[in-house]
Design an enzyme around this catalytic site. Structure first.
Site, PDB file in Angstrom:
ATOM      1  CG  HIS A  38      -1.960  24.189  35.871  1.00  0.00           C
ATOM      2  ND1 HIS A  38      -1.472  24.798  37.012  1.00  0.00           N
ATOM      3  CD2 HIS A  38      -3.110  24.831  35.576  1.00  0.00           C
ATOM      4  CE1 HIS A  38      -2.303  25.750  37.387  1.00  0.00           C
ATOM      5  NE2 HIS A  38      -3.294  25.801  36.547  1.00  0.00           N
ATOM      6  CG  ASP A  44      15.763  34.427  20.157  1.00  0.00           C
ATOM      7  OD1 ASP A  44      15.401  33.425  19.518  1.00  0.00           O
ATOM      8  OD2 ASP A  44      15.845  35.560  19.660  1.00  0.00           O
ATOM      9  CE  LYS A  76      -1.022  27.610  33.941  1.00  0.00           C
ATOM     10  NZ  LYS A  76      -1.784  28.511  34.748  1.00  0.00           N
TER      11      LYS A  76
END
Length: 540
Positions: A214, A221, A216
């Protein structure tokens, strides 16, 4: 005469925690007769009558707190448990809308020279998601114009959610894997708790309730976006979440790249022919011994965490007040990455969140939000027993992500109404209405997915700390899924003002909950939903 029940309906009708527990025991004996270690079962499947509390953390907070100078001493106890990165607050920007989030990712993918790392529950299959993939393809193609292309693209997704349906996250990424096999990696995390008969019998979609990847986190870079938003069209258009962009923060980005890489190493690797396999020497998540998988995964991930924690502690000791050498900008902000991976024995986020709630005194106000309001018993007790004021923001039924869904899922918003009413009743029973306020988010044609908190201390006008990332403060976040967020502690006034603006914008779209709220016709909860909610609330 009633129509015969299909096998999937039959399985789902029997899919109760007790039934699943029986399946688990049978599975362990049938498929893993050699596994005599305690913990081989699907430990997290049945709702627990009593949640296992992790030990509270030791805090080095001084008894008094005065002035901005005290922020470091008030919250730096977190550095004893997780890495602490000191960065310039001017390098952090709060994003406010799904479109701003989407455009920020596209722009940075197009200019990436070295790495793009995307960790999400899944990648959607619509035109907006395809545009994102096309941007990566163009960036990879440009990099191949060099004789030694440096750009690497890595995805970490959940196996069950990313494999759902014929056209899914995997098929979206296969063309990139096939064209750029040396520059592209797709890792699919599979929970160790979905195994044996349970894995064979629980249907698609429902298998995602057992546990998912889960996290995120989106890296380009030396830039990083931490959010609760997935890579799907609604999260790019009309699903409100939270997003923070850290630019030119190489050490923080390096850490998250290593963290995502470590989870990727213990995940299934997608191949150009759409098959999957584990890296050599890695324990298989559902074919191998569960205890061995969890132990090896924990070791691999905690190596990253502990190495970074020791390194940052040494840097802080050697040069505690050194400004940014290039711009002579004061490093007035601290980033603390918090990870929660209970199936792998990692519960740093839970411990630190609990300690923050415990330490919130009468001089504090905490604005806490969750798209799915389903606090764990421990968090609920801490809120109800605290001295701090709480303003809790949750989704109204019409902005709940399950509103209007087909089948059983369509009743989930009612279950959240039921849970909210139970919590509100406890607030009233304890006479805490002046201290604890519930708010409902409303916005036509939008859904609500924001989570995290803003921490105001000492009557200040601006928050000095925020938690932002994937956890929802619910049972799933604590016990089932892999989660990550960051605690941002800042003395930077401009960043504090950004955080205040973010908090106020979300709460301006809400109404305060009262007794009359639950008497409205659209808050009616069917009897069967009330009866079932205690059995299923630990699965959503």
């Amino acid at each position: 005469m009633a129509a015969p029940m299909t096998w999937k309906r039959l399985v789902f009708s029997a899919y109760t925690p007790a039934f699943s527990w029986v399946f688990t025991r049978i599975t362990d004996r049938f498929f893993r007769t050699h596994d005599r270690r305690r913990g081989s079962a699907v430990l997290l499947l049945a709702p627990l009558l009593a949640e296992a509390d992790s030990a509270p953390l030791a805090s080095s907070r001084p008894p008094g707190f005065t002035g901005v100078e005290g922020l470091h001493s008030r919250f730096h106890w977190m550095a004893d448990h997780v890495p602490a990165f000191r960065v310039p607050g001017g390098h952090i920007r709060i994003l406010h809308s799904p479109d701003e989030f989407y455009q920020a990712m596209k722009a940075r993918i197009k200019t990436a020279k070295r790495r793009v790392v995307m960790a999400s529950l899944y990648l959607g299959t619509g035109p907006l998601e395809q545009d994102l993939v096309d941007c990566m393809e163009e960036a990879l193609a440009r990099s191949q114009e060099d004789h030694a292309p440096d750009l690497k693209v890595s995805f970490l997704l959940d196996y069950t959610r990313g494999s759902r349906g014929k056209h899914n996250s995997r098929t979206m990424l296969l063309p990139l894997l096939q064209r750029f096999p040396d520059q592209m990696r797709v890792s699919l995390y599979h929970t160790p708790d979905l195994r044996g008969l349970l894995r064979l019998l629980v249907p698609e979609r429902f298998n995602e309730t057992i546990g998912v990847q889960h996290i995120k986190a989106y890296l380009f870079d030396n830039s990083l976006i931490i959010s609760g938003a997935n890579l799907s069209d609604s999260y790019f258009t009309n699903r409100q979440d939270r997003y923070v962009l850290l630019e030119d923060c190489e050490e923080v980005v390096d850490f998250f790249a290593e963290l995502v890489g470590a989870v990727g190493d213990v995940s299934l690797q997608l191949q150009p022919d759409n098959s999957v396999h584990m890296m050599e020497g890695m324990v298989h998540p559902y074919k191998g011994n569960r205890a061995d998988f969890s132990a090896s995964a924990q070791k691999r991930i905690m190596e990253v965490v502990n190495t970074a924690r020791v390194r940052q502690s040494m840097l802080e000791t050697e040069c505690p007040e050194v400004p940014d050498s290039d711009r002579m900008v004061p490093n007035d902000t601290w980033i603390f990455p918090l990870m929660q991976m209970k199936p792998l024995g990692i519960y740093l986020d839970e411990q630190i969140t609990k300690q923050l709630l415990i330490e919130a005194g009468g001089d504090s106000v905490i604005y806490l939000t969750s798209g799915y309001f389903n606090l764990t018993r421990t968090y609920m007790q801490l809120v109800l027993g605290a001295a701090a004021d709480y303003r809790i923001l949750m989704a109204s039924p019409e902005v709940n992500g399950f509103f209007g869904a087909k089948g059983v899922a369509g009743a989930i918003p009612e279950a959240y109404v039921h849970l909210a009413r139970q919590f509100y009743n406890k607030v009233c029973q304890l006479g805490q209405q002046r201290r604890v306020h519930l708010h409902e988010y409303h916005r036509p044609d939008w859904t609500f997915h924001a989570k995290g908190l803003w921490y105001y201390v000492g009557g200040r006008d601006h928050p000095c700390l925020t938690l932002i990332g994937s956890p929802n403060f619910g049972y799933r976040s604590v016990h089932r899924d892999l989660e990550a967020q960051i605690a941002i502690v800042t003395e930077n006034e401009e960043l504090q003002m950004q955080l205040q603006q973010e908090q106020e914008e979300l709460y301006q779209s809400s109404t305060q909950v009262s007794n009359s709220t639950f008497n409205q016709p659209d808050r009616h909860v069917k009897l069967w939903v009330k009866l079932v909610t205690p059995l299923i609330k630990n699965f959503f």
